[in-house]
Enzyme design. Structure first.
Site, PDB file in Angstrom:
ATOM      1  N   SER A 181       0.839  -1.202   0.000  1.00  4.36           N
ATOM      2  CA  SER A 181       0.000   0.000   0.000  1.00  4.36           C
ATOM      3  C   SER A 181       0.872   1.250   0.000  1.00  4.36           C
ATOM      4  CB  SER A 181      -0.885   0.029   1.250  1.00  4.36           C
ATOM      5  OG  SER A 181      -1.637  -1.152   1.342  1.00  4.36           O
TER       6      SER A 181
HETATM    7  N1  SAH Z   1      -0.165  -4.662   4.290  1.00  6.71           N
HETATM    8  C1  SAH Z   1       0.441  -5.129   3.085  1.00  6.71           C
HETATM    9  C2  SAH Z   1      -0.464  -4.924   1.888  1.00  6.71           C
HETATM   10  C3  SAH Z   1      -0.670  -6.191   1.179  1.00  6.71           C
HETATM   11  S1  SAH Z   1      -1.878  -6.194  -0.110  1.00  6.71           S
HETATM   12  C4  SAH Z   1       1.808  -4.530   2.878  1.00  6.71           C
HETATM   13  O1  SAH Z   1       2.257  -3.710   3.676  1.00  6.71           O
HETATM   14  O2  SAH Z   1       2.473  -4.944   1.943  1.00  6.71           O
HETATM   15  C5  SAH Z   1      -3.164  -7.138   0.648  1.00  6.71           C
HETATM   16  C6  SAH Z   1      -2.859  -8.552   1.002  1.00  6.71           C
HETATM   17  O3  SAH Z   1      -4.039  -9.128   1.522  1.00  6.71           O
HETATM   18  C7  SAH Z   1      -2.424  -9.460  -0.157  1.00  6.71           C
HETATM   19  O4  SAH Z   1      -1.165  -9.979   0.120  1.00  6.71           O
HETATM   20  C8  SAH Z   1      -3.496 -10.544  -0.192  1.00  6.71           C
HETATM   21  O5  SAH Z   1      -2.993 -11.821  -0.527  1.00  6.71           O
HETATM   22  C9  SAH Z   1      -3.998 -10.504   1.236  1.00  6.71           C
HETATM   23  N2  SAH Z   1      -5.320 -11.096   1.469  1.00  6.71           N
HETATM   24  C10 SAH Z   1      -6.458 -10.994   0.734  1.00  6.71           C
HETATM   25  N3  SAH Z   1      -7.458 -11.699   1.309  1.00  6.71           N
HETATM   26  C11 SAH Z   1      -6.934 -12.254   2.452  1.00  6.71           C
HETATM   27  C12 SAH Z   1      -7.454 -13.100   3.465  1.00  6.71           C
HETATM   28  N4  SAH Z   1      -8.723 -13.551   3.455  1.00  6.71           N
HETATM   29  N5  SAH Z   1      -6.636 -13.470   4.475  1.00  6.71           N
HETATM   30  C13 SAH Z   1      -5.350 -13.060   4.511  1.00  6.71           C
HETATM   31  N6  SAH Z   1      -4.794 -12.266   3.571  1.00  6.71           N
HETATM   32  C14 SAH Z   1      -5.573 -11.865   2.551  1.00  6.71           C
END
Ligand code: SAH
Length: 290
Positions: free
Chosen positions: A132
């Protein structure tokens, strides 16, 4: 107190079935652009660690990787300037500003993208997912810090993060919380986050491979729950696993507006929610990817 606070709401909470929000902030383009896999730069292959390997081992493997040098990104000044930009754009919480200034974001992005690490932009992290943008991370954590439990203790306490991704936000949270449980459903991302976080020695972060839509019952209740992926509704597990005085901050689909940031507070009497700016996160999905 709103009606919805007195009556226990039915879960999962859907925005279109909830009472009118307490306040609605004006639309602001706070979201992270969702990058399609086709636009994602290829990631440099890195050795994946088995989840049962201890963090010390992960740190040793990670230390053998060559960190980016010669770009000045390892200097605290670059991060400080990013933090000052966030302040100029309206970030007010000094603890959040300090945490954003402290965590080396360049260590979480692929080498090919490292020069953009301190720009306010989301970047691909593989598997169609993104890290993000800093302003969104800061804004969501600032909202999270406004929860009653956090205000009383000046700490986020015990936090559940849904969507570890590369682990950057978990690292920021670790500086403001007693404990962070961060759940990721994509195994290669979970493994890579372990590797990327190891050098930071954030001993209060536990990375969990699992479906965050189910929360993480073993360590519930949580004082704060933050989601980095957006669904049609808040999963019931999150509200069930929220402590009294706790707060959820999550992107949720809201009809014509698309995704908006939703804040849910649990009080002794029930739940209160407010709706904030439009955002654009990757979708919240159920189940696991190996
Ligand atoms: N906070 C992260 C942003 C990652 S993007 C950072 O700092 O990089 C969002 C993430 O949510 C993705 O990696 C995706 O695989 C995950 N995601 C989506 N649905 C999910 C779920 N039900 N449980 C766990 N992770 C999930």
């Amino acid at each position: 107190m709103s009606d919805s606070a007195r009556r226990p709401p039915k879960f999962p909470l859907r925005l279109d079935q909830m009472a009118a929000p307490r306040k609605t902030a004006p639309k602001a383009p706070h979201g992270s652009p969702v990058l399609k896999p086709a636009t994602a730069a290829p990631l440099t292959p890195r050795p994946l660690l088995r989840p049962q390997l201890p963090l010390q081992h992960a740190a040793a493997v990670s230390a053998r990787r060559t960190p980016p040098t010669g770009l000045g990104l390892d200097s605290a000044g670059v991060r400080q300037r990013m933090a000052e930009r966030l302040r100029a754009e309206g970030l007010r919480n000094e603890a959040v500003i300090a945490a954003m200034a402290a965590v080396p974001r360049h260590l979480f992005v692929d080498a090919a993208l490292v020069t953009q690490a301190y720009e306010d932009t989301s970047l691909p992290i593989g598997h169609g997912q993104t890290i993000s943008k800093p302003s969104v991370v800061a804004r969501m954590i600032e909202l999270l810090m406004g929860g009653a439990a956090c205000k009383a203790s000046a700490s986020l306490g015990r936090v559940l993060e849904v969507g570890t991704g590369c682990g950057y936000q978990a690292a920021v949270l670790s500086r403001l919380a007693r404990q962070v449980f961060s759940v990721e459903r994509v195994k290669p991302l979970h493994d890579k986050a372990r590797e990327l976080m190891a050098p930071l020695r954030a001993t209060n972060v536990r990375l969990v491979y699992g479906d965050g839509m189910l929360g993480h019952p073993p360590n519930a209740p949580y004082d704060a729950i933050i989601a980095a992926a957006g669904g049609e509704a808040l999963p019931a597990a999150w509200t069930e696993q929220l402590a009294v005085g706790g707060r959820i901050v999550a992107p949720v689909h809201d009809g014509s507006r698309g995704q908006v940031l939703v804040v849910v507070d649990r009080t002794e009497h029930g739940f209160e929610r407010s709706i904030h700016e439009v955002v654009q996160f990757v979708p919240l999905k159920s189940g696991l990817v190996r």
